[in-house]
Write an enzyme that holds these catalytic residues in place. Structure first.
Site, PDB file in Angstrom:
ATOM      1  N   GLN A  84      73.327  66.573 114.402  1.00 21.99           N
ATOM      2  CA  GLN A  84      73.516  65.347 115.164  1.00 21.99           C
ATOM      3  C   GLN A  84      73.008  64.138 114.375  1.00 21.99           C
ATOM      4  O   GLN A  84      73.193  62.999 114.806  1.00 21.99           O
ATOM      5  CB  GLN A  84      72.770  65.430 116.502  1.00 21.99           C
ATOM      6  N   ASN A  85      72.387  64.399 113.239  1.00 22.18           N
ATOM      7  CA  ASN A  85      71.779  63.335 112.450  1.00 22.18           C
ATOM      8  C   ASN A  85      72.809  62.640 111.564  1.00 22.18           C
ATOM      9  O   ASN A  85      73.793  63.249 111.137  1.00 22.18           O
ATOM     10  CB  ASN A  85      70.640  63.892 111.594  1.00 22.18           C
TER      11      ASN A  85
ATOM     12  N   CYS B 100      87.783  46.833 103.676  1.00 22.31           N
ATOM     13  CA  CYS B 100      88.593  47.990 103.271  1.00 22.31           C
ATOM     14  C   CYS B 100      89.114  47.770 101.854  1.00 22.31           C
ATOM     15  O   CYS B 100      89.463  46.651 101.472  1.00 22.31           O
ATOM     16  CB  CYS B 100      89.752  48.173 104.242  1.00 22.31           C
TER      17      CYS B 100
ATOM     18  N   ARG C 188      69.007  50.036 108.364  1.00 21.97           N
ATOM     19  CA  ARG C 188      68.914  51.481 108.575  1.00 21.97           C
ATOM     20  C   ARG C 188      69.280  52.259 107.310  1.00 21.97           C
ATOM     21  O   ARG C 188      68.620  53.245 106.960  1.00 21.97           O
ATOM     22  CB  ARG C 188      69.829  51.912 109.725  1.00 21.97           C
TER      23      ARG C 188
ATOM     24  N   GLY D 149      64.791  70.866 116.246  1.00 22.46           N
ATOM     25  CA  GLY D 149      64.506  69.458 116.459  1.00 22.46           C
ATOM     26  C   GLY D 149      65.490  68.723 117.343  1.00 22.46           C
ATOM     27  O   GLY D 149      65.696  67.525 117.164  1.00 22.46           O
ATOM     28  N   THR D 150      66.080  69.394 118.304  1.00 20.32           N
ATOM     29  CA  THR D 150      66.991  68.714 119.217  1.00 20.32           C
ATOM     30  C   THR D 150      66.335  68.553 120.587  1.00 20.32           C
ATOM     31  O   THR D 150      65.523  69.381 121.002  1.00 20.32           O
ATOM     32  CB  THR D 150      68.317  69.473 119.386  1.00 20.32           C
ATOM     33  N   SER D 151      66.724  67.503 121.278  1.00 22.74           N
ATOM     34  CA  SER D 151      66.137  67.208 122.585  1.00 22.74           C
ATOM     35  C   SER D 151      66.841  67.926 123.727  1.00 22.74           C
ATOM     36  O   SER D 151      66.323  67.988 124.834  1.00 22.74           O
ATOM     37  CB  SER D 151      66.204  65.701 122.845  1.00 22.74           C
TER      38      SER D 151
ATOM     39  N   HIS E 148      77.952  63.261 114.609  1.00 27.10           N
ATOM     40  CA  HIS E 148      77.914  61.836 114.927  1.00 27.10           C
ATOM     41  C   HIS E 148      78.232  60.949 113.733  1.00 27.10           C
ATOM     42  O   HIS E 148      77.972  59.750 113.756  1.00 27.10           O
ATOM     43  CB  HIS E 148      76.544  61.475 115.508  1.00 27.10           C
TER      44      HIS E 148
END
Length: 300
Positions: A130-131, A197, A95, A239-241, A148
Site C-alpha cells: 500500500q506504500n 507530459c 514528499r 505494518g498494515t492498519s 496505491h
C-alpha cells in the site's frame, strides 16, 4: 486509466471480521510459523505504512499529519489538483525529496533477500504494498505490486501515459519549494512551469501517479493482486492498519479459505483475530527472524 472501485461492499465486509475470527487467540509461536514458512511454495507479503515507519517515513494515520496548514486528505485529491496544481506539486515535491532522503530498513531488506533466495529454490515471494515510497524496490525486491501507485511515477492528465521520474526536484521551478512550515508562502508556480507530459504532440500537465482520496484502485493492479492472493499458500501482513479498503479485506479473505496468515505489527488491528499468527514488535526486528533461511532449505 484509473477507474473507481466501489468501496461500500468492502466496508460491509468489515462486519464479518468477528464471524471470521478464530475461536482462540492467534499464536505468537515463531518456531511453529517457521515450520509453515519452510513448506510454503507461494508466499504473499502484504505491506503497509508501518513497514516504512521504521525508515522515518510517518504513517498517514499517525500524529502530526499536517503539511503547512493542510492534511494529506486536503491536497491528495483530483479536486485539489484541478483547483491549485502548484500547491499540490509543492506538497509532492516535499514528499518526494523527503522519501529520497530515507533508506530501506531491515524489514525491506529481509523481504528482498528472501525473495531472491527462494526463487533459486523454485519458490515464489510476491510483495503487494500500500506504500508509495518504493523502498521495497530500493531494497532489491522485484515485481512489486503497488496498490496505491508511487511517488516516483507521473501520469499525463490528458493522454494518460505514465513515466518513471525520480528527479528531485522534478522540474526547476520546484527547486527549494514545498517547505512544510505553516508560515511558508505558496509558490504559485505557473502551469507552464509545472511538470509536463513528454509524449510527442501532447505537453499537457502531469500529476503524481498515486491513488488519491476519492479515487479507486487501478483495476489491472487490483486484478494482479487478487490473482496472487488466490494462489498463495502463506500470507504475511506487515505494518498494515487493516482499516484502508479494499486492501483491509485481502488477508482476512485469504485466511477464510484456510491459508495461514501471519500478522506483524506493533499493535493489534481489527483483523488480528482472523489470523493464525500475530507477532507484536517492530517489523525490522520480527520480519528478519521470520524470513531467515530455514534448516530445511539446505535439503532442497
Amino acid at each position: 486509466m484509473l477507474t473507481t472501485v466501489l468501496r461500500s461492499p468492502f466496508r460491509c465486509l468489515s462486519k464479518h471480521f468477528k464471524t471470521m475470527a478464530t475461536s482462540t487467540r492467534p499464536s505468537s509461536d515463531m518456531a511453529a510459523f517457521r515450520e509453515e514458512f519452510a513448506k510454503a511454495k507461494h508466499i504473499v507479503v502484504l505491506t503497509g505504512a508501518g513497514v516504512s515507519a521504521e525508515s522515518g517515513i510517518p504513517t498517514f494515520r499517525g500524529a502530526g499529519g499536517y503539511w503547512r496548514r493542510w492534511q494529506a486528505q486536503d491536497l491528495a485529491t483530483p479536486q485539489a489538483f484541478k483547483r491549485n496544481p502548484s500547491l499540490v506539486w509543492e506538497f509532492y515535491n516535499y514528499r518526494r525529496g523527503f522519501v529520497l532522503s530515507k533508506k530501506q530498513n531491515r524489514a525491506h531488506e529481509a523481504i528482498a533477500e528472501c525473495q531472491k533466495r527462494l526463487e533459486k529454490q523454485g519458490r515464489k515471494v510476491v510483495v503487494i504494498t500500500q506504500n508509495i515510497d518504493q523502498l521495497h524496490q530500493r531494497a532489491g525486491t522485484s515485481d512489486v505490486i503497488e496498490l496505491h501507485g508511487t511517488l516516483f511515477k507521473v501520469r499525463c492528465v490528458t493522454c494518460g501515459v505514465v513515466r518513471d521520474d525520480t528527479n528531485s526536484p522534478i522540474v526547476p521551478a520546484l527547486a527549494g519549494k514545498g517547505a512544510p512550515d505553516p508560515e511558508a508562502e505558496d509558490a504559485r508556480i505557473p502551469d507552464t512551469e509545472l511538470p509536463r507530459c513528454r509524449e510527442p504532440g501532447c505537453d499537457s500537465m502531469v500529476r503524481p501517479h498515486v491513488v488519491w482520496f476519492g479515487e479507486g484502485l487501478d483495476p489491472d493492479v487490483l486484478s494482479r493482486a487478487q490473482d496472487q492472493l488466490h494462489q498463495c499458500d502463506l500470507c504475511l501482513v506487515v505494518g498494515t492498519s487493516a482499516v484502508v479498503y479494499p486492501a483491509a479485506m485481502f488477508a482476512p479473505m485469504v485466511a477464510e479459505r484456510g491459508v495461514t496468515v501471519a500478522e506483524f505489527n506493533i499493535e493489534e488491528t481489527p483483523a488480528t483475530t482472523s489470523f493464525g499468527y500475530h507477532f507484536s514488535g517492530p517489523a525490522g526486528e520480527m520480519v528478519p527472524i521470520a524470513l531467515a533461511p530455514h534448516v530445511a532449505e539446505n535439503c532442497q
